[in-house]
Design a protein around this motif. Structure first.
Motif, PDB file in Angstrom:
ATOM      1  N   ASN A 192       0.844  -1.198   0.000  1.00  0.00           N
ATOM      2  CA  ASN A 192       0.000   0.000   0.000  1.00  0.00           C
ATOM      3  C   ASN A 192       0.879   1.247   0.000  1.00  0.00           C
ATOM      4  N   THR A 193       1.017   1.878  -1.143  1.00  0.00           N
ATOM      5  CA  THR A 193       1.844   3.079  -1.261  1.00  0.00           C
ATOM      6  C   THR A 193       1.015   4.365  -1.267  1.00  0.00           C
ATOM      7  N   GLY A 194      -0.293   4.223  -1.084  1.00  0.00           N
ATOM      8  CA  GLY A 194      -1.152   5.405  -1.128  1.00  0.00           C
ATOM      9  C   GLY A 194      -1.482   5.980   0.231  1.00  0.00           C
ATOM     10  N   GLU A 195      -1.148   5.242   1.301  1.00  0.00           N
ATOM     11  CA  GLU A 195      -1.460   5.695   2.662  1.00  0.00           C
ATOM     12  C   GLU A 195      -0.290   5.347   3.575  1.00  0.00           C
ATOM     13  N   CYS A 196      -0.165   6.096   4.665  1.00  0.00           N
ATOM     14  CA  CYS A 196       0.902   5.787   5.616  1.00  0.00           C
ATOM     15  C   CYS A 196       0.535   6.307   6.997  1.00  0.00           C
ATOM     16  N   SER A 197       1.190   5.732   7.996  1.00  0.00           N
ATOM     17  CA  SER A 197       0.979   6.146   9.380  1.00  0.00           C
ATOM     18  C   SER A 197       1.964   7.258   9.738  1.00  0.00           C
ATOM     19  N   LEU A 198       1.796   7.830  10.926  1.00  0.00           N
ATOM     20  CA  LEU A 198       2.680   8.897  11.381  1.00  0.00           C
ATOM     21  C   LEU A 198       4.105   8.370  11.564  1.00  0.00           C
ATOM     22  N   LYS A 199       4.256   7.165  12.123  1.00  0.00           N
ATOM     23  CA  LYS A 199       5.587   6.603  12.331  1.00  0.00           C
ATOM     24  C   LYS A 199       6.300   6.376  11.006  1.00  0.00           C
ATOM     25  N   VAL A 200       5.579   5.871  10.011  1.00  0.00           N
ATOM     26  CA  VAL A 200       6.183   5.647   8.703  1.00  0.00           C
ATOM     27  C   VAL A 200       6.573   6.975   8.061  1.00  0.00           C
ATOM     28  N   PHE A 201       5.732   7.988   8.193  1.00  0.00           N
ATOM     29  CA  PHE A 201       6.015   9.312   7.644  1.00  0.00           C
ATOM     30  C   PHE A 201       7.298   9.880   8.249  1.00  0.00           C
ATOM     31  N   ARG A 202       7.453   9.704   9.555  1.00  0.00           N
ATOM     32  CA  ARG A 202       8.661  10.186  10.221  1.00  0.00           C
ATOM     33  C   ARG A 202       9.906   9.469   9.707  1.00  0.00           C
ATOM     34  N   LYS A 203       9.791   8.145   9.541  1.00  0.00           N
ATOM     35  CA  LYS A 203      10.943   7.375   9.080  1.00  0.00           C
ATOM     36  C   LYS A 203      11.332   7.751   7.653  1.00  0.00           C
ATOM     37  N   VAL A 204      10.334   8.012   6.813  1.00  0.00           N
ATOM     38  CA  VAL A 204      10.612   8.404   5.438  1.00  0.00           C
ATOM     39  C   VAL A 204      11.404   9.708   5.408  1.00  0.00           C
ATOM     40  N   LEU A 205      10.986  10.674   6.209  1.00  0.00           N
ATOM     41  CA  LEU A 205      11.695  11.959   6.257  1.00  0.00           C
ATOM     42  C   LEU A 205      13.105  11.787   6.789  1.00  0.00           C
ATOM     43  N   GLU A 206      13.288  10.909   7.784  1.00  0.00           N
ATOM     44  CA  GLU A 206      14.626  10.663   8.329  1.00  0.00           C
ATOM     45  C   GLU A 206      15.545  10.066   7.261  1.00  0.00           C
ATOM     46  N   ARG A 207      15.024   9.113   6.492  1.00  0.00           N
ATOM     47  CA  ARG A 207      15.846   8.469   5.460  1.00  0.00           C
ATOM     48  C   ARG A 207      16.125   9.418   4.304  1.00  0.00           C
ATOM     49  N   CYS A 208      15.237  10.407   4.110  1.00  0.00           N
ATOM     50  CA  CYS A 208      15.474  11.423   3.081  1.00  0.00           C
ATOM     51  C   CYS A 208      16.358  12.554   3.598  1.00  0.00           C
ATOM     52  N   GLU A 209      16.763  12.433   4.883  1.00  0.00           N
ATOM     53  CA  GLU A 209      17.615  13.425   5.536  1.00  0.00           C
ATOM     54  C   GLU A 209      16.970  14.805   5.539  1.00  0.00           C
ATOM     55  N   LEU A 210      15.710  14.820   5.913  1.00  0.00           N
ATOM     56  CA  LEU A 210      14.989  16.085   6.099  1.00  0.00           C
ATOM     57  C   LEU A 210      14.753  16.269   7.593  1.00  0.00           C
ATOM     58  N   SER A 211      15.579  17.086   8.230  1.00  0.00           N
ATOM     59  CA  SER A 211      15.522  17.249   9.682  1.00  0.00           C
ATOM     60  C   SER A 211      14.482  18.305  10.061  1.00  0.00           C
ATOM     61  N   LEU A 212      13.232  18.002   9.802  1.00  0.00           N
ATOM     62  CA  LEU A 212      12.167  18.928  10.187  1.00  0.00           C
ATOM     63  C   LEU A 212      11.886  18.783  11.677  1.00  0.00           C
ATOM     64  N   PRO A 213      11.497  19.855  12.337  1.00  0.00           N
ATOM     65  CA  PRO A 213      11.148  19.762  13.756  1.00  0.00           C
ATOM     66  C   PRO A 213      10.034  18.730  13.964  1.00  0.00           C
ATOM     67  N   PRO A 214      10.133  17.915  15.010  1.00  0.00           N
ATOM     68  CA  PRO A 214       9.118  16.885  15.254  1.00  0.00           C
ATOM     69  C   PRO A 214       7.690  17.423  15.288  1.00  0.00           C
ATOM     70  N   ILE A 215       7.512  18.619  15.860  1.00  0.00           N
ATOM     71  CA  ILE A 215       6.165  19.186  15.944  1.00  0.00           C
ATOM     72  C   ILE A 215       5.635  19.526  14.557  1.00  0.00           C
ATOM     73  N   VAL A 216       6.535  19.918  13.652  1.00  0.00           N
ATOM     74  CA  VAL A 216       6.131  20.228  12.282  1.00  0.00           C
ATOM     75  C   VAL A 216       5.699  18.960  11.558  1.00  0.00           C
ATOM     76  N   VAL A 217       6.482  17.894  11.715  1.00  0.00           N
ATOM     77  CA  VAL A 217       6.143  16.614  11.080  1.00  0.00           C
ATOM     78  C   VAL A 217       4.793  16.116  11.572  1.00  0.00           C
ATOM     79  N   THR A 218       4.577  16.203  12.875  1.00  0.00           N
ATOM     80  CA  THR A 218       3.304  15.746  13.454  1.00  0.00           C
ATOM     81  C   THR A 218       2.139  16.567  12.924  1.00  0.00           C
ATOM     82  N   ASN A 219       2.308  17.887  12.860  1.00  0.00           N
ATOM     83  CA  ASN A 219       1.225  18.748  12.378  1.00  0.00           C
ATOM     84  C   ASN A 219       0.942  18.526  10.894  1.00  0.00           C
ATOM     85  N   LEU A 220       1.991  18.321  10.110  1.00  0.00           N
ATOM     86  CA  LEU A 220       1.794  18.045   8.686  1.00  0.00           C
ATOM     87  C   LEU A 220       0.971  16.772   8.498  1.00  0.00           C
TER      88      LEU A 220
END
Length: 265
Positions: A192-220
């Protein structure tokens, strides 16, 4: 095998809101009409002695109310496992840490059963319980927000299993068949590539080396469009909407990694 969650929810909601006696009575009625599946009742009866009077005579009706402590392990084993074989074909170890557990696969390489070795015999896992189902989702970084929603999601999955008409085994009533659970998880999580959870979203950003503030990631993630499936019992967001919101946030400037890359280059 759990009691009907509808009865539990009604009881909790009624008590929390100071509900009247009628609503509490409806909740108790749901619980009172619940019965164990036949295979579970049989497992209990096979391990519980008949209740007798002090004079040694059995009571009028056969009653098997109590189970000796010495029989508890055997009872739980009867509940957890359904079949016992000396040899099973097309099996492979789960991994090196759990070398006494193995997966049985069909000709297409899909998991159809899970077995464990006990001495010289193999015992098949009867099925997937709701607690196991919730734990699997958690380990796959797609956990539900609370246990009640996890049980509702389990019931949705069981209903989907029933509609297939392929898993009508009375020895697994009330449970998810291992084969269908593997298929369901593969369809709704792995591919399933059309949906994701918050934990998966965070991991994707980490692997893409996007150091966004945790509160920003959660709000997005929370502001993105939620999936319309599963009756809101599973916290997933649409990837297409997350992409748009991430782009809108990044147009304001560059993240730290991008600036460092420009300096190094």
């Amino acid at each position: 095998v759990h009691c009907p969650e509808g009865g539990r929810r009604k009881a909790k909601a009624s008590n929390a809101a100071g509900g009247d006696a009628q609503s509490r009575g409806e909740a108790l009625k749901d619980l009172a009409t619940y019965v164990w599946p036949q295979w579970l009742r049989q497992a209990w009866k096979s391990r519980s002695p008949t209740w007798e009077k002090r004079d040694g005579n059995a009571v009028g009706a056969e009653m098997k109310t109590f189970m000796p402590k010495s029989e508890l392990y055997a009872f739980l084993q009867d509940v957890a496992f359904s079949a016992q074989e000396v040899q099973v074909e097309h099996t492979s170890k789960v991994d090196e840490d759990y070398d006494n557990w193995c997966k049985q696969k069909d000709e297409e390489g899909l998991t159809v059963g899970i077995w464990t070795s006990r001495g010289k015999s193999l015992m098949e896992l009867r099925g997937i319980w709701q607690e196991c189902f919730i734990k699997i989702l958690e380990d796959m970084n797609n956990d539900v927000t609370d246990r009640s929603k996890g049980i509702m999601l389990f019931e949705i999955c069981r209903e989907d299993q029933r509609k297939t008409g392929k898993y009508q085994d009375a020895e697994r009533e009330g449970l998810l068949h291992v084969s269908y659970a593997a298929q369901w998880l593969r369809e709704h999580l792995v591919t399933n590539t059309g949906e994701c959870s918050l934990k998966v979203f965070r991991k994707v950003l980490e692997r893409c080396e996007l150091s966004l503030p945790p509160i920003v990631v959660t709000n997005l993630w929370h502001s993105a469009e939620a999936t319309e499936r599963f009756n809101n019992n599973w916290a997933l967001r649409k990837v297409s909407d997350l992409e748009d919101r991430l782009v809108m946030y990044l147009v304001k400037g560059l993240p730290a990694e991008a600036v460092q890359g420009l300096i190094l280059d």
